[in-house]
Design a protein around this motif. Structure first.
Motif, PDB file in Angstrom:
ATOM      1  N   GLU A 170       0.843  -1.205   0.000  1.00 19.13           N
ATOM      2  CA  GLU A 170       0.000   0.000   0.000  1.00 19.13           C
ATOM      3  C   GLU A 170       0.869   1.242   0.000  1.00 19.13           C
ATOM      4  OE1 GLU A 170       1.021   0.878   4.091  1.00 19.13           O
ATOM      5  OE2 GLU A 170       0.568  -1.070   3.216  1.00 19.13           O
ATOM      6  N   HIS A 171       0.301   2.289  -0.520  1.00 16.23           N
ATOM      7  CA  HIS A 171       0.959   3.596  -0.544  1.00 16.23           C
ATOM      8  C   HIS A 171      -0.101   4.631  -0.194  1.00 16.23           C
ATOM      9  CE1 HIS A 171       3.116   7.127  -2.063  1.00 16.23           C
ATOM     10  NE2 HIS A 171       2.014   7.430  -2.724  1.00 16.23           N
ATOM     11  N   LEU A 172       0.169   5.452   0.779  1.00 15.93           N
ATOM     12  CA  LEU A 172      -0.722   6.543   1.149  1.00 15.93           C
ATOM     13  C   LEU A 172      -0.627   7.641   0.090  1.00 15.93           C
ATOM     14  CD1 LEU A 172      -2.547   8.041   3.227  1.00 15.93           C
ATOM     15  CD2 LEU A 172      -0.422   8.885   4.261  1.00 15.93           C
ATOM     16  N   ILE A 173      -1.725   7.992  -0.504  1.00 13.87           N
ATOM     17  CA  ILE A 173      -1.755   9.068  -1.500  1.00 13.87           C
ATOM     18  C   ILE A 173      -1.605  10.391  -0.752  1.00 13.87           C
ATOM     19  CG2 ILE A 173      -3.120  10.232  -3.280  1.00 13.87           C
ATOM     20  CD1 ILE A 173      -2.153   7.470  -4.158  1.00 13.87           C
ATOM     21  N   ARG A 174      -0.588  11.170  -1.141  1.00 18.76           N
ATOM     22  CA  ARG A 174      -0.230  12.374  -0.392  1.00 18.76           C
ATOM     23  C   ARG A 174      -0.951  13.642  -0.850  1.00 18.76           C
ATOM     24  NH1 ARG A 174       4.410   9.609  -1.640  1.00 18.76           N
ATOM     25  NH2 ARG A 174       4.839  11.061  -3.315  1.00 18.76           N
ATOM     26  N   ASP A 175      -1.230  13.735  -2.138  1.00 16.71           N
ATOM     27  CA  ASP A 175      -1.837  14.956  -2.662  1.00 16.71           C
ATOM     28  C   ASP A 175      -2.424  14.669  -4.045  1.00 16.71           C
ATOM     29  OD1 ASP A 175       0.357  14.987  -4.480  1.00 16.71           O
ATOM     30  OD2 ASP A 175       1.522  16.285  -3.152  1.00 16.71           O
ATOM     31  N   GLU A 176      -2.979  15.683  -4.685  1.00 19.89           N
ATOM     32  CA  GLU A 176      -3.618  15.510  -5.992  1.00 19.89           C
ATOM     33  C   GLU A 176      -2.637  15.025  -7.059  1.00 19.89           C
ATOM     34  OE1 GLU A 176      -6.812  15.565  -7.035  1.00 19.89           O
ATOM     35  OE2 GLU A 176      -7.318  15.743  -4.914  1.00 19.89           O
ATOM     36  N   HIS A 177      -1.425  15.546  -7.036  1.00 23.95           N
ATOM     37  CA  HIS A 177      -0.420  15.117  -8.012  1.00 23.95           C
ATOM     38  C   HIS A 177      -0.088  13.637  -7.832  1.00 23.95           C
ATOM     39  CE1 HIS A 177       3.786  14.826  -9.616  1.00 23.95           C
ATOM     40  NE2 HIS A 177       3.140  15.324 -10.656  1.00 23.95           N
ATOM     41  N   ASP A 178       0.095  13.205  -6.596  1.00 27.53           N
ATOM     42  CA  ASP A 178       0.364  11.800  -6.286  1.00 27.53           C
ATOM     43  C   ASP A 178      -0.815  10.934  -6.738  1.00 27.53           C
ATOM     44  OD1 ASP A 178       2.079   9.826  -5.155  1.00 27.53           O
ATOM     45  OD2 ASP A 178       0.958   9.870  -3.276  1.00 27.53           O
ATOM     46  N   PHE A 179      -2.030  11.405  -6.494  1.00 23.95           N
ATOM     47  CA  PHE A 179      -3.232  10.685  -6.917  1.00 23.95           C
ATOM     48  C   PHE A 179      -3.229  10.509  -8.436  1.00 23.95           C
ATOM     49  CE2 PHE A 179      -7.672  10.600  -8.306  1.00 23.95           C
ATOM     50  CZ  PHE A 179      -8.213   9.606  -7.508  1.00 23.95           C
ATOM     51  N   GLU A 180      -2.988  11.580  -9.160  1.00 22.97           N
ATOM     52  CA  GLU A 180      -2.998  11.529 -10.627  1.00 22.97           C
ATOM     53  C   GLU A 180      -1.926  10.568 -11.154  1.00 22.97           C
ATOM     54  OE1 GLU A 180      -2.276  14.415 -14.487  1.00 22.97           O
ATOM     55  OE2 GLU A 180      -2.630  15.334 -12.540  1.00 22.97           O
ATOM     56  N   MET A 181      -0.724  10.632 -10.587  1.00 23.19           N
ATOM     57  CA  MET A 181       0.346   9.739 -11.039  1.00 23.19           C
ATOM     58  C   MET A 181      -0.010   8.268 -10.806  1.00 23.19           C
ATOM     59  SD  MET A 181       4.048  11.476 -10.317  1.00 23.19           S
ATOM     60  CE  MET A 181       3.982  11.069  -8.593  1.00 23.19           C
ATOM     61  N   HIS A 182      -0.609   7.970  -9.649  1.00 18.44           N
ATOM     62  CA  HIS A 182      -0.969   6.583  -9.361  1.00 18.44           C
ATOM     63  C   HIS A 182      -2.155   6.110 -10.199  1.00 18.44           C
ATOM     64  CE1 HIS A 182       1.872   7.007  -6.073  1.00 18.44           C
ATOM     65  NE2 HIS A 182       1.887   5.684  -6.060  1.00 18.44           N
ATOM     66  N   MET A 183      -3.087   6.991 -10.471  1.00 16.24           N
ATOM     67  CA  MET A 183      -4.190   6.627 -11.373  1.00 16.24           C
ATOM     68  C   MET A 183      -3.641   6.322 -12.763  1.00 16.24           C
ATOM     69  SD  MET A 183      -7.227   6.497  -9.993  1.00 16.24           S
ATOM     70  CE  MET A 183      -8.570   7.074 -11.008  1.00 16.24           C
ATOM     71  N   ASN A 184      -2.749   7.167 -13.259  1.00 19.29           N
ATOM     72  CA  ASN A 184      -2.140   6.927 -14.567  1.00 19.29           C
ATOM     73  C   ASN A 184      -1.358   5.613 -14.569  1.00 19.29           C
ATOM     74  OD1 ASN A 184      -3.197   9.369 -15.405  1.00 19.29           O
ATOM     75  ND2 ASN A 184      -1.256  10.464 -15.287  1.00 19.29           N
ATOM     76  N   TYR A 185      -0.615   5.381 -13.495  1.00 21.52           N
ATOM     77  CA  TYR A 185       0.173   4.152 -13.387  1.00 21.52           C
ATOM     78  C   TYR A 185      -0.720   2.921 -13.479  1.00 21.52           C
ATOM     79  CZ  TYR A 185       3.252   0.568 -11.536  1.00 21.52           C
ATOM     80  OH  TYR A 185       3.983  -0.578 -11.377  1.00 21.52           O
ATOM     81  N   LEU A 186      -1.790   2.893 -12.700  1.00 19.23           N
ATOM     82  CA  LEU A 186      -2.612   1.689 -12.706  1.00 19.23           C
ATOM     83  C   LEU A 186      -3.318   1.510 -14.041  1.00 19.23           C
ATOM     84  CD1 LEU A 186      -5.988   1.830 -12.108  1.00 19.23           C
ATOM     85  CD2 LEU A 186      -5.163   2.667  -9.955  1.00 19.23           C
ATOM     86  N   HIS A 187      -3.783   2.592 -14.654  1.00 21.66           N
ATOM     87  CA  HIS A 187      -4.465   2.444 -15.940  1.00 21.66           C
ATOM     88  C   HIS A 187      -3.513   2.082 -17.073  1.00 21.66           C
ATOM     89  CE1 HIS A 187      -7.785   4.821 -13.941  1.00 21.66           C
ATOM     90  NE2 HIS A 187      -8.310   3.655 -14.258  1.00 21.66           N
ATOM     91  N   PHE A 188      -2.264   2.518 -16.982  1.00 22.94           N
ATOM     92  CA  PHE A 188      -1.285   2.225 -18.025  1.00 22.94           C
ATOM     93  C   PHE A 188      -0.643   0.848 -17.836  1.00 22.94           C
ATOM     94  CE2 PHE A 188       2.677   2.746 -20.441  1.00 22.94           C
ATOM     95  CZ  PHE A 188       2.150   3.222 -21.635  1.00 22.94           C
ATOM     96  N   ASN A 189      -0.844   0.212 -16.705  1.00 23.06           N
ATOM     97  CA  ASN A 189      -0.169  -1.033 -16.366  1.00 23.06           C
ATOM     98  C   ASN A 189      -0.342  -2.158 -17.393  1.00 23.06           C
ATOM     99  OD1 ASN A 189       0.368  -3.339 -13.917  1.00 23.06           O
ATOM    100  ND2 ASN A 189       1.551  -1.443 -13.895  1.00 23.06           N
ATOM    101  N   PRO A 190      -1.520  -2.380 -17.972  1.00 20.07           N
ATOM    102  CA  PRO A 190      -1.636  -3.438 -18.987  1.00 20.07           C
ATOM    103  C   PRO A 190      -0.757  -3.185 -20.215  1.00 20.07           C
ATOM    104  CG  PRO A 190      -3.806  -2.792 -18.205  1.00 20.07           C
ATOM    105  CD  PRO A 190      -2.828  -1.800 -17.648  1.00 20.07           C
ATOM    106  N   VAL A 191      -0.575  -1.922 -20.576  1.00 18.39           N
ATOM    107  CA  VAL A 191       0.306  -1.575 -21.701  1.00 18.39           C
ATOM    108  C   VAL A 191       1.755  -1.849 -21.294  1.00 18.39           C
ATOM    109  CG1 VAL A 191       1.089   0.268 -23.238  1.00 18.39           C
ATOM    110  CG2 VAL A 191      -1.329   0.138 -22.565  1.00 18.39           C
ATOM    111  N   LYS A 192       2.106  -1.433 -20.086  1.00 19.68           N
ATOM    112  CA  LYS A 192       3.463  -1.643 -19.567  1.00 19.68           C
ATOM    113  C   LYS A 192       3.847  -3.117 -19.607  1.00 19.68           C
ATOM    114  CE  LYS A 192       5.929  -1.705 -15.271  1.00 19.68           C
ATOM    115  NZ  LYS A 192       5.677  -2.097 -13.935  1.00 19.68           N
TER     116      LYS A 192
END
Length: 183
Positions: free
Chosen positions: A118-140
């Motif tokens: 787990e990772h505690l989401i710290r702020d909006e930027h962190d949230f956006e980066m993690h959302m992008n990471y999880l959605h891009f994961n199948p491509v990765k």
């Protein structure tokens, strides 16, 4: 024994990685997906949480949850979800060669790794980066060429809600700011 320190912020938003035992590629199987969906619905009845983002891959999943005010107990939620899935699918995915003394003692199946990350989401930027990471994961992982083509992702819901643009679904990895490279 390891002494893990988990974040404990009530009402916070968390990013999770949950992995199958020995990376078994079973999570996108129809029966496992159905058991996982049912388990989440059941657990949310007694232990509510909001699912902000989700992606299901064959051997792991990533998700972002927001817990209710005054509640930081994501560990119980994951324990209950994993148990419900294990019970629901019964012996169909039991692997005797994965069974250990610890698993036998705790009456555990052989579907899930014991822990999760787990990772505690710290702020909006962190949230956006993690959302992008999880959605891009199948491509990765080379499972699809474009985010929009992976069926087991919250990307489709967020696209309809206007959070993501259709153009983003075809974006190259070099154009996305990602928090780290882990799985």
């Amino acid at each position: 024994m390891s002494n893990y320190r988990r974040a404990n912020i009530k009402g916070a938003t968390y990013f999770f990685t949950v992995v199958t035992e020995r990376r078994q590629p079973i999570l996108t199987n129809e029966d496992v997906r159905a058991a996982l969906r049912t388990a989440i619905l059941k657990v949310r009845q007694t232990h509510p949480f909001n699912i902000d983002g989700w992606v299901l891959l064959p051997d792991h999943l990533h998700c972002i949850w927001t817990l209710p005010e005054g509640d930081a107990d994501f560990s119980t939620r994951w324990r209950l979800i994993k148990r419900e899935v294990t019970v629901a699918i019964g012996t169909r995915y039991f692997r005797q060669d994965f069974q250990t003394a610890r698993r036998t003692k705790k009456h555990q199946g052989t579907i899930w790794q014991h822990r999760f990350w787990e990772h505690l989401i710290r702020d909006e930027h962190d949230f956006e980066m993690h959302m992008n990471y999880l959605h891009f994961n199948p491509v990765k992982h080379g499972l699809t060429k474009a985010v929009k083509d992976w069926p087991w992702s919250s990307f489709h819901r967020l696209l309809q809600e206007g959070v993501y643009s259709f153009e983003w679904s075809n974006i190259e990895a070099s154009k996305i700011e990602l928090p780290y490279d882990r799985d």
